[in-house]
Design an enzyme around this catalytic site. Structure first.
Site, PDB file in Angstrom:
ATOM      1  N   THR A   1      35.935  25.700   4.506  1.00  0.00           N
ATOM      2  CA  THR A   1      36.077  25.269   3.380  1.00  0.00           C
ATOM      3  C   THR A   1      35.366  24.523   3.081  1.00  0.00           C
ATOM      4  O   THR A   1      34.546  25.323   3.245  1.00  0.00           O
ATOM      5  CB  THR A   1      37.548  24.298   2.771  1.00  0.00           C
ATOM      6  OG1 THR A   1      37.869  23.502   4.228  1.00  0.00           O
ATOM      7  CG2 THR A   1      39.190  25.570   2.584  1.00  0.00           C
TER       8      THR A   1
ATOM      9  N   THR B   1      43.051  18.418   7.684  1.00  0.00           N
ATOM     10  CA  THR B   1      43.628  19.838   7.261  1.00  0.00           C
ATOM     11  C   THR B   1      42.698  21.012   8.002  1.00  0.00           C
ATOM     12  O   THR B   1      41.442  20.858   8.235  1.00  0.00           O
ATOM     13  CB  THR B   1      43.191  20.329   5.618  1.00  0.00           C
ATOM     14  OG1 THR B   1      43.773  19.745   4.835  1.00  0.00           O
ATOM     15  CG2 THR B   1      43.531  21.318   5.483  1.00  0.00           C
TER      16      THR B   1
ATOM     17  N   GLU C   1      33.650  15.697   7.219  1.00  0.00           N
ATOM     18  CA  GLU C   1      33.460  15.937   5.841  1.00  0.00           C
ATOM     19  C   GLU C   1      31.366  14.842   5.623  1.00  0.00           C
ATOM     20  O   GLU C   1      31.712  14.192   5.932  1.00  0.00           O
ATOM     21  CB  GLU C   1      33.882  16.010   4.796  1.00  0.00           C
ATOM     22  CG  GLU C   1      34.617  17.603   4.707  1.00  0.00           C
ATOM     23  CD  GLU C   1      36.262  16.655   3.854  1.00  0.00           C
ATOM     24  OE1 GLU C   1      35.988  18.122   3.416  1.00  0.00           O
ATOM     25  OE2 GLU C   1      36.126  15.773   3.557  1.00  0.00           O
TER      26      GLU C   1
ATOM     27  N   SER D   1      36.693  20.662  -8.741  1.00  0.00           N
ATOM     28  CA  SER D   1      36.207  20.655  -8.892  1.00  0.00           C
ATOM     29  C   SER D   1      35.315  21.566  -9.227  1.00  0.00           C
ATOM     30  O   SER D   1      35.170  21.554  -7.257  1.00  0.00           O
ATOM     31  CB  SER D   1      35.843  19.677 -10.798  1.00  0.00           C
ATOM     32  OG  SER D   1      34.490  18.539  -9.383  1.00  0.00           O
TER      33      SER D   1
END
Lengths: 410, 410
Positions: free
Chosen positions: B156, B193, B279, B410
């Site tokens: 992801t 996740t 991240e 988004s």
């Protein structure tokens, strides 16, 4: 909270209290970094302190002192160096600070409390703090301006000074409480790097003052989080000089309950200000949990959401990512049925339900974005599993939080 | 860990396993977002899953299935939508996915596992996942290229595909383990996740496979944290088809211990890759705690530091702010004497002690900055209070973490 807080009041509002500020040059150049609170009339004191295993020297120092029956006349605060991880020398600095303050104020050194915030692991320069005490003692004033200047002097990365107070009537006498606090990062009070000082002219027994403080802190400062880091220096002290001349509060009856409610109102207001001024914050973020099976669960659930980095980043991005809220409720450790949970957000005077029975509603993204762009955003989690509620307060997670903390020491 | 991991191996390396990737258009345009693992020979399975109260549908689904004795032939993964907070419909999607895969592969639908990651609260479009299963089944291949492509398809916000494997000899037979994982945010595995899929041709009893997996996950994935957010979808599944033809492992003896060690090595390597690819991460940040009174305390202490936003921001800023490390140890909940703790940092092949006996050493800031500028920084906390150790893995906290998570949807 039915007691109205007055945001113009300061630690100088209760009878007999003075305050002062000075630029002692301990860390910052060209700005105040020391403050003093003083009451000629001796005060009973109460305090709550960090539960971090690593406790700063002034925390250990004040903890002993507020536990004892020694009357307190003054509090000396520096906002440059935390005096944490400083060994015997750090503790000695506390002693020297109280001695310098006592000499300047012509009081007993035992009647002085000390508090510090700032960088960990550095020693405070004794000469600067001694000179600071002298300068502070000469500048003491009972004006509100002095109270505000003191609130400014204890700021570190705070962007606004935080103070407020209340006036109540106890047995026909006006009793005033004034408080100030600082804290912006390393904020996850178990007792936050927050410092809070509250003055009151209430005539109250020490044990009840301590009890009222603990209860107030648990429902205010201990319900906020900026970054999940519980500081080494968290300190909240209240001192009461009795000059209101109310009949002494010695029992947990009406007078006590009113005083406790008033103290709680001050703590809640200051805690909310601290949450909204979290490092890098662009918005105050409140989480209200309702319908929880018990108060303890409600608090844990609310604090779990307020502490979620992902949720905080979503608030910064004005993104209605309610899944992250449910996720944070889910890892809190409290058992519940996800498919009973409703999530509603409020802001800019508007209300919108994002999630009903654990699943997405057909809300409008535009409306959600508008609400989440407010300066004060509240998220209401209805658990539908009981009657208990809690409110936790925090802020969003912005680029500036990272910026501030990537080079705090330099 | 004496078993050497081979970073070229994939889930296709063990005998009899194939993999495939496809762009099903579930969330992303123009990139793969579905993968499949397949073994014609039936597999015993074992799994560990998120402890979040809010569990995604595929988590509940696989949990039941890996607990049962049903043989497994395939795993279908989508990286677009988490299928969490999706109610009965979400669970029905799991059923329909297995049916579509079963039809395409001509196997029983009961032998298919499903896994999802992505946004919470949205429903997966059935037609896209059905078409995806069909495309995947046609593309299955046992080449390493296929294994790597599958590892890419499940990404992801990950920036690199994460896979590795080991080869060991069990009773004269070559046994191979291959694994792949994804995960970059919402990473604080209690069981992360993260999704992790491990294949092996080992011949092993189901109960022992589960036991070896649990032990491996506790010392690898459960020791990493990117942001403290425990996901709704964390899944780690291992399937074993027995094609190595080793004598079946049915007891906790030498063969089991070797297999467990090998599995642990794969999990540790994948967990470390995940931590380093957190991240927004600019550096892998590892915290080693030594001299703790017991293993559980060592783990809690190490995880507390790895989870500290302030410490992570300091690492991003290459700032030797060791006080934040001590502070994070202090609020972990583990009791210790702060004045016994030594803190050392290593990076770029250099080592520097910042704190000895709870207080600052006279280290060089330039040297510290150099070490903290490494791509892999390790902080060693010597508690001097026992003989137990633990290693936790995470990353720094950067502007990009905030950026990625302010507008994830988004």
């Amino acid at each position: 909270m039915s007691v109205m807080v007055d945001e113009k009041l300061t630690v100088c509002s209760p009878k007999g209290f003075k305050a002062a500020n000075t630029a002692a040059g301990i860390k910052y150049e060209g700005r105040d970094d020391m403050a003093m609170i003083y009451s000629k009339a001796p005060c009973v004191s109460a305090g709550t302190y960090t539960k971090n295993m690593v406790k700063a020297a002034p925390v250990l120092f004040d903890k002993e002192r507020t536990k004892s029956d020694t009357p307190i006349n003054a509090i000396v605060i520096n906002a440059g160096i935390a005096n944490a991880c400083t060994g015997d020398e750090g503790f000695e600095i506390c002693n020297k600070t109280t001695e310098a303050a006592a000499k300047a104020l012509k009081i007993e050194s035992e009647s002085v409390l000390v508090a510090s915030t700032g960088v960990i692991g550095k020693q405070i320069p004794v000469d600067k703090i001694t000179a600071g005490c002298k300068a502070l003692s000469k500048k003491l004033s009972d004006t509100n301006e002095a109270g505000i200047a003191a609130a400014k002097a204890i700021m570190t990365t705070d962007t606004i000074p935080k103070y407020c107070g209340v006036e109540i009537e106890v047995g026909g006498k006006k009793v005033t409480i004034g408080g100030m606090t600082k804290g912006s990062g390393m904020i996850h009070p178990d007792m936050c790097t927050m410092l809070c000082f509250i003055t009151t002219d209430c005539n109250i027994e020490k044990a009840l003052l301590q009890k009222a403080l603990l209860s107030s802190v648990n429902n205010s400062f201990n319900m906020i989080s900026v970054d999940g880091d519980t500081s080494t220096n968290d300190t909240c002290v209240v001192i009461a000089n009795g000059l209101a001349e109310n009949e002494k509060i010695t029992e947990e009856k009406d007078d006590y309950n009113l005083f406790k409610e008033a103290l709680q109102s001050v703590c809640f207001n200051l805690a909310r200000k601290m949450a909204g001024d979290g490092e890098g914050a662009t918005a105050l973020f409140e989480v209200e949990v309702n319908g929880a099976p018990d108060e303890s669960s409600a608090k844990i659930l609310a604090k779990s959401v307020i502490g979620s980095s992902l949720t905080k980043a979503a608030i910064f991005g004005h993104d209605a990512n309610w899944g992250r809220i449910l996720c944070a409720l889910g890892y809190s450790g409290v058992a519940f049925d996800p498919y009973k949970v409703d999530v509603t957000v409020t802001g800019n005077g508007k209300t919108l339900m994002l999630c009903k029975g654990g699943m997405e509603t057909d809300y409008s993204e535009d409306e959600a974005t508008e609400i989440l762009s407010a300066k004060e955003v509240r998220c209401i989690c209805e658990m539908n599993s009981g009657n208990s509620s809690a409110v936790a307060m925090g802020c969003d997670l912005s680029y500036d939080y990272v910026k501030i903390n990537a080079d705090y020491r330099s």
